[in-house]
Design a protein around this motif. Structure first.
Motif, PDB file in Angstrom:
ATOM      1  N   ILE A  85       0.943  -1.294   0.019  1.00  0.00           N
ATOM      2  CA  ILE A  85      -0.275   0.240  -0.056  1.00  0.00           C
ATOM      3  C   ILE A  85       0.960   1.115   0.158  1.00  0.00           C
ATOM      4  CG2 ILE A  85      -1.711   1.189   1.268  1.00  0.00           C
ATOM      5  CD1 ILE A  85      -2.751  -1.365   2.335  1.00  0.00           C
ATOM      6  N   ARG A  86       0.619   2.040  -0.656  1.00  0.00           N
ATOM      7  CA  ARG A  86       1.212   3.473  -0.876  1.00  0.00           C
ATOM      8  C   ARG A  86       0.819   4.288   0.287  1.00  0.00           C
ATOM      9  NH1 ARG A  86       1.121   6.749  -5.649  1.00  0.00           N
ATOM     10  NH2 ARG A  86       2.677   8.122  -4.412  1.00  0.00           N
ATOM     11  N   PRO A  87       1.692   4.984   1.113  1.00  0.00           N
ATOM     12  CA  PRO A  87       1.229   5.773   2.291  1.00  0.00           C
ATOM     13  C   PRO A  87       1.234   7.064   1.815  1.00  0.00           C
ATOM     14  CG  PRO A  87       3.797   5.659   2.367  1.00  0.00           C
ATOM     15  CD  PRO A  87       3.189   4.807   1.223  1.00  0.00           C
ATOM     16  N   ASP A 129       5.228  -9.682  -0.642  1.00  0.00           N
ATOM     17  CA  ASP A 129       6.135  -8.920  -1.302  1.00  0.00           C
ATOM     18  C   ASP A 129       5.895  -8.531  -2.430  1.00  0.00           C
ATOM     19  OD1 ASP A 129       6.153 -11.228  -2.953  1.00  0.00           O
ATOM     20  OD2 ASP A 129       8.119 -11.679  -2.642  1.00  0.00           O
ATOM     21  N   PHE A 130       4.635  -8.586  -3.188  1.00  0.00           N
ATOM     22  CA  PHE A 130       4.132  -8.042  -4.289  1.00  0.00           C
ATOM     23  C   PHE A 130       5.196  -8.308  -5.317  1.00  0.00           C
ATOM     24  CE2 PHE A 130       0.306  -6.115  -4.935  1.00  0.00           C
ATOM     25  CZ  PHE A 130      -0.258  -5.948  -3.507  1.00  0.00           C
ATOM     26  N   GLY A 131       5.944  -9.315  -5.161  1.00  0.00           N
ATOM     27  CA  GLY A 131       6.960  -9.939  -6.215  1.00  0.00           C
ATOM     28  C   GLY A 131       6.750 -11.259  -6.517  1.00  0.00           C
ATOM     29  N   TRP A 132       7.916 -11.876  -6.273  1.00  0.00           N
ATOM     30  CA  TRP A 132       8.011 -13.311  -6.616  1.00  0.00           C
ATOM     31  C   TRP A 132       7.012 -14.187  -5.732  1.00  0.00           C
ATOM     32  CZ3 TRP A 132      10.436 -16.337 -10.226  1.00  0.00           C
ATOM     33  CH2 TRP A 132      10.947 -17.551 -10.002  1.00  0.00           C
ATOM     34  N   SER A 133       7.166 -14.133  -4.643  1.00  0.00           N
ATOM     35  CA  SER A 133       6.507 -15.147  -3.804  1.00  0.00           C
ATOM     36  C   SER A 133       4.826 -14.816  -3.850  1.00  0.00           C
ATOM     37  CB  SER A 133       6.760 -15.338  -2.321  1.00  0.00           C
ATOM     38  OG  SER A 133       8.009 -15.587  -2.245  1.00  0.00           O
ATOM     39  N   TYR A 134       4.721 -13.553  -4.025  1.00  0.00           N
ATOM     40  CA  TYR A 134       3.342 -13.255  -4.079  1.00  0.00           C
ATOM     41  C   TYR A 134       2.730 -13.925  -5.536  1.00  0.00           C
ATOM     42  CZ  TYR A 134      -0.731  -9.915  -5.491  1.00  0.00           C
ATOM     43  OH  TYR A 134      -1.702  -9.357  -5.797  1.00  0.00           O
ATOM     44  N   GLU A 135       3.319 -13.830  -6.565  1.00  0.00           N
ATOM     45  CA  GLU A 135       2.913 -14.430  -7.736  1.00  0.00           C
ATOM     46  C   GLU A 135       2.706 -15.799  -7.690  1.00  0.00           C
ATOM     47  OE1 GLU A 135       1.476 -13.029 -10.292  1.00  0.00           O
ATOM     48  OE2 GLU A 135       1.814 -10.865  -9.733  1.00  0.00           O
ATOM     49  N   ALA A 139       9.530  -0.967  -4.150  1.00  0.00           N
ATOM     50  CA  ALA A 139      10.072   0.106  -3.758  1.00  0.00           C
ATOM     51  C   ALA A 139      10.917   0.874  -4.840  1.00  0.00           C
ATOM     52  CB  ALA A 139      11.339  -0.063  -3.120  1.00  0.00           C
ATOM     53  N   ALA A 140      11.388   0.306  -6.025  1.00  0.00           N
ATOM     54  CA  ALA A 140      11.862   1.242  -6.991  1.00  0.00           C
ATOM     55  C   ALA A 140      10.928   1.796  -7.884  1.00  0.00           C
ATOM     56  CB  ALA A 140      12.821   0.403  -7.762  1.00  0.00           C
ATOM     57  N   MET A 141       9.722   1.391  -7.878  1.00  0.00           N
ATOM     58  CA  MET A 141       8.444   1.905  -8.709  1.00  0.00           C
ATOM     59  C   MET A 141       8.071   3.084  -7.836  1.00  0.00           C
ATOM     60  SD  MET A 141       6.382   1.728 -11.242  1.00  0.00           S
ATOM     61  CE  MET A 141       6.370   0.133 -11.932  1.00  0.00           C
ATOM     62  N   THR A 142       7.946   2.996  -6.603  1.00  0.00           N
ATOM     63  CA  THR A 142       7.548   4.107  -5.624  1.00  0.00           C
ATOM     64  C   THR A 142       8.389   5.330  -5.886  1.00  0.00           C
ATOM     65  OG1 THR A 142       6.850   2.383  -4.253  1.00  0.00           O
ATOM     66  CG2 THR A 142       6.654   4.516  -3.524  1.00  0.00           C
ATOM     67  N   ASP A 185       2.235  -6.466 -11.450  1.00  0.00           N
ATOM     68  CA  ASP A 185       1.999  -5.353 -12.339  1.00  0.00           C
ATOM     69  C   ASP A 185       2.612  -4.202 -11.698  1.00  0.00           C
ATOM     70  OD1 ASP A 185      -0.667  -3.593 -13.698  1.00  0.00           O
ATOM     71  OD2 ASP A 185       1.228  -4.199 -14.836  1.00  0.00           O
ATOM     72  N   MET A 186       2.299  -3.890 -10.389  1.00  0.00           N
ATOM     73  CA  MET A 186       2.837  -2.877  -9.572  1.00  0.00           C
ATOM     74  C   MET A 186       2.363  -1.507 -10.169  1.00  0.00           C
ATOM     75  SD  MET A 186       6.901  -3.683  -8.928  1.00  0.00           S
ATOM     76  CE  MET A 186       7.265  -5.194  -7.872  1.00  0.00           C
ATOM     77  N   LYS A 187       0.884  -1.736 -10.438  1.00  0.00           N
ATOM     78  CA  LYS A 187       0.468  -0.199 -10.983  1.00  0.00           C
ATOM     79  C   LYS A 187       0.061   0.607  -9.762  1.00  0.00           C
ATOM     80  CE  LYS A 187      -2.923   1.798 -14.052  1.00  0.00           C
ATOM     81  NZ  LYS A 187      -2.262   2.256 -14.922  1.00  0.00           N
ATOM     82  N   GLN A 188      -0.135   0.105  -8.726  1.00  0.00           N
ATOM     83  CA  GLN A 188      -0.766   0.929  -7.687  1.00  0.00           C
ATOM     84  C   GLN A 188       0.335   1.780  -6.974  1.00  0.00           C
ATOM     85  OE1 GLN A 188      -0.448  -2.369  -7.457  1.00  0.00           O
ATOM     86  NE2 GLN A 188      -0.977  -3.337  -5.310  1.00  0.00           N
ATOM     87  N   PHE A 189       1.683   1.262  -7.244  1.00  0.00           N
ATOM     88  CA  PHE A 189       2.687   1.760  -6.506  1.00  0.00           C
ATOM     89  C   PHE A 189       3.332   2.948  -7.523  1.00  0.00           C
ATOM     90  CE2 PHE A 189       3.303  -0.862  -3.216  1.00  0.00           C
ATOM     91  CZ  PHE A 189       2.874  -2.025  -3.456  1.00  0.00           C
ATOM     92  N   GLY A 190       2.835   2.796  -8.760  1.00  0.00           N
ATOM     93  CA  GLY A 190       3.419   3.911  -9.806  1.00  0.00           C
ATOM     94  C   GLY A 190       2.322   4.222 -10.991  1.00  0.00           C
ATOM     95  N   PRO A 191       1.174   5.024 -10.391  1.00  0.00           N
ATOM     96  CA  PRO A 191       0.083   5.202 -11.425  1.00  0.00           C
ATOM     97  C   PRO A 191       0.773   6.057 -12.656  1.00  0.00           C
ATOM     98  CG  PRO A 191      -0.441   6.271  -9.358  1.00  0.00           C
ATOM     99  CD  PRO A 191       0.871   5.449  -9.212  1.00  0.00           C
ATOM    100  N   LYS A 192       1.501   6.857 -12.423  1.00  0.00           N
ATOM    101  CA  LYS A 192       2.204   7.726 -13.528  1.00  0.00           C
ATOM    102  C   LYS A 192       3.323   7.037 -13.928  1.00  0.00           C
ATOM    103  CE  LYS A 192       1.682  11.553 -11.374  1.00  0.00           C
ATOM    104  NZ  LYS A 192       1.800  12.595 -10.591  1.00  0.00           N
TER     105      LYS A 192
END
Lengths: 360, 307, 357
Positions: free
Chosen positions: B114-116, C39-45, C220-223, C238-245
């Motif tokens: 989640i993004r803070p 982790d939203f990465g390897w294990s998540y998938e 983290a890098a996406m953020t 996909d990580m879209k929620q971390f980097g919408p733009k």
């Protein structure tokens, strides 16, 4: 008002009772924790404590308890001498790693020599590696009065990075497709530390640990060194008058704990872990500190405390796979166990007095 | 090889802030004579509690406040154990770390990914536009400046106030302080809670600003570094800043060197901050007179009022 | 009375046996993860794959999993535990589980094991991996077009063949559409450490990169890219929620098709030990949606590249390509064989810096 009144003599009854009290308290509060997580507390507690020892597959788990407990006990034994004398070696994890790296490297350098001398040599080098690594904080403390807690702790991170450098470089398995790990010791019988009796989990490290427990017991109760250690901890000035050199004590205690930690690392990497990788250090050096305290710095206590911790590790895996509980729940559980043990420990040396406030 | 010194300095200030906050708190704790090795546990509890609060209220400020409260609450466990139940401080601190790591992971289980809410950068009347000094000193978020302010407050407290004097007295000789009528245990508990609050804020900085995200175990040893920095600083507040920035700087430098194609064995570069800390520790400690003047004499000793 | 008792006993037996039979019917599938499922990465998938299995088979299957299992003795114990608890099929999702998987497989010849990214097989052990490098080609192609500073930042984990393949594939594709493009690589020496990954991303951006690629597991890098107004690609998820733009596209690990197929094979009794290396075509490697920032022409060419990779018309490693030291590797039109790719330990020409050790 509840007051603590010092006892004239430590209560023998309490020494036996307090660990039991603590475990019971942990079970109760832990049970509440599991209820909040939506699981049956009795089932969870049973899986943590009962299943590994006497449950359906306990014939396998009991061996695993020994595997998990052995390094913890071995390191804790070494640490206990220093802790009694007020010498705080917090860097056992680093000594564990260095023992594994140096001992392991010795073995790998001799590959594929098939001689009975290989493994004993590795044990010696492993102990030496841990010993030397612990000598750094010892030397710096003796010579420069540098705090051994922090130096040994920083060296843990240095050791860890050294491990990474080694397994991605000189110690990397040439037949391993460039993966950052060493050759597997399973493929090198002369350097392997296998189960001696199938299914029991008992390897040379386990046997050595039992031997060390006995040795430590003799040392602490009957040998002059054990006496000096206890004296140095309880009455440093008296110790000095008695001729115990504080510098020598620092060197011996740190060296001893380093050597034992290094040996534990060697046994671990050639046996259960199987090879040098970037992830084989599992924090045993830190958990051993807790085991040492749980065991009240006494060899027999450490033996029991190590076994108890190991049971919670094995039981923790069971509740994860059977109840889908997160790994963190067992960490919280272990932390609670430690808290309760430390808390009820006070009853050994102090008596609870409930007194009404007198109005005069 | 062109490393932008300006952005390097700016980044290292951000990197150093969490440990500076935690170290400042621990300095007060140690000045009162208590050695709390549970900094790591308190930091990570602050990280998750602050994160949860910030995400649910959409305000990083509330996040930091909650983080401070959470850190203080956890440290209370340590305080009760060591001050009332007379448990060994080293073991209790380690227990705190273990417990804190586990509890934070449990609390944060549903908060991964989640993004803070982001922390705005402070505008110092447009001084951020100044060349060189602008980006380095004037373009940070509020907590960076707060951390420096905190150090200032601690320094003033210790040096100029009566409370600071009492605290130092308790740390130097708790039996004498007790004989003089000071409530040793109460003072130590307050100090411990302050340390917990600071560590909590430091942890929250990691999860809300520096990374910014929640992950299990994200403090990754920052608590231990904070402990080292207190010794490094010879228990003097201003030196904390130097220590924190030095440590943060070496870590950041290593990454920047790599990004520039500087071919150094990465793992050996990563050792640098820790080795530097040891060297400085040795130098600081070897001057026995100076060191002994600064380390609180009762540090780590158990106090029991036997009256 | 006696009759009633007999009837009751008989009924109990039937129910009991029936219950047992039903228990026998359920296929038990175990999963061993090396990291946290959050982790939203390897294990998540991998966990998403497990959920897909549950959804596909419903009552006929029962899954269990343990996360953050360290490699070595602990993983052996967890696998043994699952086997003792009656698992029919166990997925071990990390390279480091290789020897433990083989060891446990020997003790339980009736249990089937699937080991990810390894190279040791046995009668009851299959290996599987994904051709992530195909995904790298697509995102490399996009990056080559989208970069304005001509610098792409790459956060790499460990110098193993899989990571080096990814670097090379991305570079080759980027260079093809943008001859001036440069790659700056930072080795994090970890698969998952958000703080370190964030620092690495920051360092790369400070050194001029305006697009970040990663072979590490956290968002983290996406953020960081989102905060600094740069672009990045999602990794594993996909990580879209971390980097919408910031998110241009992503490489998505999709284990569901493979996991469902293998579970079905166990249920049908047709399971055999295989070595699978699937790519975009088989659905194991997914490409995330294209961001609107990508111009339509680039979207079209990227889609075309993806389809060409799927159909086999294009291969990620097609000559003429030289090794970094200038020596010839692939002749014009020649494609790299799986063997070389599996053990890849060299950069291709044009990448600066050395492969660590």
């Amino acid at each position: 008002m509840i007051r603590l009144e010092p006892r004239t003599n430590p209560s023998q009854a309490m020494i036996i009772l307090t660990p039991i009290l603590a475990v019971l308290a942990t079970m109760v509060v832990g049970g509440i924790l599991f209820v909040t997580l939506g699981k049956n507390p009795f089932e969870a507690i049973r899986m943590i404590f009962w299943d590994p020892l006497l449950g359906e597959h306990a014939f396998y788990y009991r061996g695993q308890i020994l595997v998990k407990a052995a390094p913890l006990i071995m390191i804790a034994l070494g640490l206990s001498f220093g802790f009694r004398a007020g010498i705080w070696n917090i860097g056992a994890e680093g000594q564990f790693i260095m023992g594994a790296v140096i001992g392991g490297a010795t073995g790998l350098a001799l590959y594929p020599l098939n001689s009975f001398i290989v493994f004993p040599l590795m044990i010696v080098m492993g102990a030496l590696g841990g010993f030397l690594w612990a000598m750094i904080p010892a030397f710096l403390k003796i010579r420069f009065n540098a705090n051994e807690i922090l130096v040994s702790l920083m060296l843990v991170y240095v050791a860890f990075n050294f491990l990474i450098g080694m397994v991605t470089g000189p110690l990397r398995n040439p037949d391993g497709f460039n993966f950052p790990e060493s050759r597997s010791f399973q493929d090198f019988p002369a350097a392997h530390n296998p189960e001696l009796w199938a299914g029991t989990g008992i390897h040379l490290g386990v046997l050595s640990t039992l031997g060390f427990v006995i040795l430590a017991y003799i040392m602490i109760t009957r040998h002059i060194f054990g006496f000096n250690v206890r004296l140095a901890g309880q009455a440093p000035r008296a110790a000095k008058f008695a001729g115990v050199s504080p510098n020598k004590m620092i060197a011996i205690c740190l060296g001893l704990s380093g050597a034992l930690a290094g040996m534990a690392g060697l046994f671990e990497v050639t046996g259960p872990a199987g090879k040098l990788t970037t992830t084989f250090p599992l924090g045993y050096g830190f958990t051993a500190i807790i085991v040492a305290f749980l065991g009240r710095l006494h060899p027999i206590g450490i033996l029991l405390a190590g076994l108890l911790m190991a049971v919670t590790y094995v039981g923790g895996d069971i509740i994860q796979s059977q109840l889908s509980l997160p790994k963190a729940s067992i960490q919280v559980f272990q932390g609670m166990l430690l808290f309760f043990l430390l808390a009820v420990d006070v009853l050994v040396n102090f008596r609870l007095r409930i007194s009404k406030r007198n109005s005069k | 090889m062109d490393i932008s010194i300006v952005s390097l300095l700016a980044t290292l200030i951000v990197a150093a802030t969490p440990i500076l906050l935690a170290a400042t708190g621990e300095l007060i704790v140690e000045k009162s004579g208590v050695l709390n090795l549970g900094v790591e546990g308190m930091m990570i509890i602050g990280a998750i509690c602050g994160f949860i609060a910030a995400v649910n209220t959409d305000s990083p400020l509330i996040g930091f406040i909650v983080a401070a409260l959470a850190g203080a609450a956890l440290s209370l466990l340590f305080a009760v154990l060591t001050q009332y139940l007379l448990a060994n401080q080293v073991a209790s601190g380690l227990a705190l770390t273990l417990f804190g790591l586990g509890l934070s992971a449990l609390l944060g289980h549903r908060y991964s990914g989640i993004r803070p809410p982001s922390s705005p950068k402070m505008e110092w009347f447009g001084m951020a536009e100044l060349p060189v000094v602008g980006p380095i000193f004037f373009n940070h978020d509020m907590m960076v400046y707060f951390s420096i302010f905190l150090v200032l407050m601690v320094w003033v407290f210790l040096k100029f106030t009566r409370g600071g004097l009492v605290l130092r007295a308790v740390g130097e000789n708790h039996d004498a302080a007790h004989a003089l009528g000071y409530k040793v245990i109460r003072i130590r508990i307050l100090a411990i809670m302050f340390g917990g609050a600071c560590a909590g804020m430091g942890g929250a900085y990691l999860s809300l600003v520096r990374v910014p995200q929640w992950t299990e175990g994200m403090t990754a040893g920052a608590g231990w570094i904070a402990l080292a920095i207190v010794v490094f600083a010879s228990w003097k507040p201003w030196r904390l800043i130097l220590g924190a920035y030095l440590f943060g700087g070496v870590t950041i430098l290593q990454l920047n060197l790599q990004a520039n194609g500087f071919d150094m064995p990465v793992s050996y570069l990563s050792m640098a901050p820790y080795l530097v800390t040891i060297v400085v520790l040795v130098i600081m400690s070897s001057d026995r007179t100076r060191a002994s003047l600064n380390a609180p004499a009762s540090l780590g000793k158990i106090f029991h009022a036997s009256s | 009375m006696k009759l009633l008792k007999t009837l009751m006993t008989g009924a109990a037996l039937v129910v009991g046996l029936g219950g047992m039979a039903q228990a026998e019917d359920k296929t038990k599938v175990g999963f061993v993860y090396v990291g946290p499922v959050g982790d939203f990465g390897w294990s998540y998938e991998h966990n998403e794959g497990r959920k897909a299995v549950e959804e596909a088979f419903g009552d006929k299957v029962e899954t269990m999993f343990v996360e953050s299992v360290p490699e070595g003795a602990d993983s052996e114990r967890v696998m043994t535990q699952m086997a003792l608890d009656g698992a029919d099929l166990i997925f071990t999702t990390s390279f480091g589980y290789m020897d433990p998987t083989i060891n446990v497989a020997k003790k339980f010849p009736n249990v089937k094991f699937e080991h990810a990214t390894g190279y040791k097989q046995a009668d009851n052990v299959s290996i599987y991996s994904a051709r992530f490098y195909e995904g790298r080609s697509v995102i490399g192609h996009i990056a080559g077009h989208m970069t304005k500073s001509n610098t792409i930042g790459y956060i790499a984990s460990f110098p193993i063949p899989e990571v080096i393949r990814g670097i090379n594939a991305a570079y080759i594709a980027a260079k093809k559409v943008n001859p001036d493009v440069k790659l700056k690589i930072v080795w994090a020496y970890t698969w998952f450490d958000p703080a370190k990954e964030a620092d690495a991303a920051t360092a790369l951006i400070e050194q001029g990169a305006d697009i970040i690629m990663q072979h590490t597991d956290s968002p983290a890098a996406m953020t960081i890219a989102e905060e600094k107004g740069m672009y990045a690609f999602g990794q594993a998820s996909d990580m879209k929620q971390f980097g919408p733009k910031a998110r241009l596209s992503s490489i998505i690990d999709d284990w569901a098709p493979y996991y469902i197929a293998r579970t079905q094979a166990v249920m049908d009794g047709t399971w055999e030990s295989t070595s699978t290396w699937d790519g975009i075509k088989e659905g194991m490697v997914g490409i995330g949606d294209f961001s609107n920032d990508i111009p339509a022409s680039v979207q079209a060419s990227a889609t075309a590249l993806k389809e060409a990779l799927m159909s086999g018309a294009t291969h990620s490693f097609t000559g003429p390509v030289n090794k970094q030291d200038g020596s010839a590797w692939l002749a014009s039109g020649e494609t790299a064989d799986d063997g070389t790719l599996a053990g890849m330990n060299f950069y291709v020409e044009g990448i600066e810096g050395e492969v660590p050790n």
